[in-house]
Scaffold this motif. Structure first.
Motif, PDB file in Angstrom:
ATOM      1  N   CYS A 260       0.663  -7.945   4.868  1.00 29.06           N
ATOM      2  CA  CYS A 260       0.776  -7.855   3.412  1.00 29.06           C
ATOM      3  C   CYS A 260       1.505  -9.053   2.819  1.00 29.06           C
ATOM      4  O   CYS A 260       1.197  -9.491   1.713  1.00 29.06           O
ATOM      5  CB  CYS A 260       1.491  -6.563   3.012  1.00 29.06           C
ATOM      6  SG  CYS A 260       0.538  -5.075   3.381  1.00 29.06           S
TER       7      CYS A 260
ATOM      8  N   GLY B  62       0.834  -1.195   0.000  1.00 26.41           N
ATOM      9  CA  GLY B  62       0.000   0.000   0.000  1.00 26.41           C
ATOM     10  C   GLY B  62       0.868   1.244   0.000  1.00 26.41           C
ATOM     11  O   GLY B  62       1.844   1.326  -0.743  1.00 26.41           O
ATOM     12  N   GLN B  63       0.547   2.189   0.848  1.00 25.43           N
ATOM     13  CA  GLN B  63       1.271   3.464   0.891  1.00 25.43           C
ATOM     14  C   GLN B  63       2.456   3.445   1.852  1.00 25.43           C
ATOM     15  O   GLN B  63       3.106   4.469   2.039  1.00 25.43           O
ATOM     16  CB  GLN B  63       0.306   4.570   1.298  1.00 25.43           C
ATOM     17  CG  GLN B  63      -0.784   4.813   0.271  1.00 25.43           C
ATOM     18  CD  GLN B  63      -1.717   5.909   0.722  1.00 25.43           C
ATOM     19  OE1 GLN B  63      -2.424   5.762   1.704  1.00 25.43           O
ATOM     20  NE2 GLN B  63      -1.701   7.014  -0.004  1.00 25.43           N
TER      21      GLN B  63
END
Length: 181
Positions: free
Chosen positions: A147, A14-15
């Motif tokens: 993740c 993601g970020q």
């Protein structure tokens, strides 16, 4: 350069990568502030315990807004992770391990900054940022394991009423699904 075996196996964090770059920038700001400390009470006639710092981007102070941003990022990751009800042992993948080490270094920096804040030569926002940064790094380590589909090793009681805690491996993705249903 990626190895052939890595092609197609990239992990989407993601970020997180962008957020880590941003925190590195803030750490440079903190370094600038700490490297050129305000002289003790230079703008006060006497020590009344109040010290004025102005966030000017060149060491004069540290903007509280950066702390709020960290808290937002923590919330974004935490929202997708299963609720934490026990201690977490620093395990998992390489990214998680590195984030746990960074967290330890951050805690040490926080402890070393405390006397500077107490002496009035360092903006208290720096101390608060370092405190929140260590929380961010802890959450980011859990997020990296999530993740990557890695298990998280928790230190908790095996069952309610147990006298001793032990190691319990938890698949973060499966645990999150169970808490959602």
């Amino acid at each position: 350069e990626a190895n052939e075996r890595d092609i197609g196996n990239t992990i989407d964090y993601g970020q997180l990568t962008m957020w880590l770059v941003e925190t590195m920038s803030r750490l440079f700001d903190i370094g600038s502030h700490v490297a050129k400390p305000k002289k003790k009470y230079e703008d006060e006639d006497e020590d009344d315990g109040e010290h004025n710092f102005t966030a000017d981007g060149i060491g004069g102070g540290f903007d509280k807004e950066h702390i709020l941003v960290l808290e937002e990022w923590i919330d974004v990751m935490t929202e997708k992770l299963p609720e934490l009800g026990s201690f977490v042992l620093p395990t998992g993948g390489k990214a998680s391990a590195q984030l746990h080490v960074a967290r330890c270094v951050c805690r040490r920096a926080e402890r070393r900054t405390l006397p500077l804040v107490r002496e009035g030569v360092c903006d208290p926002n720096v101390l608060q940022y370092l405190n929140r940064l260590s929380d961010f790094l802890f959450t980011a380590a859990r997020w990296a394991n999530f993740c990557e589909g890695k298990e998280e090793v928790q230190y908790r009681r095996y069952f309610r009423g147990a006298k001793q805690r032990g190691v319990v491996k938890v698949n973060l993705r499966e645990e999150k699904k169970e808490t959602e249903t």
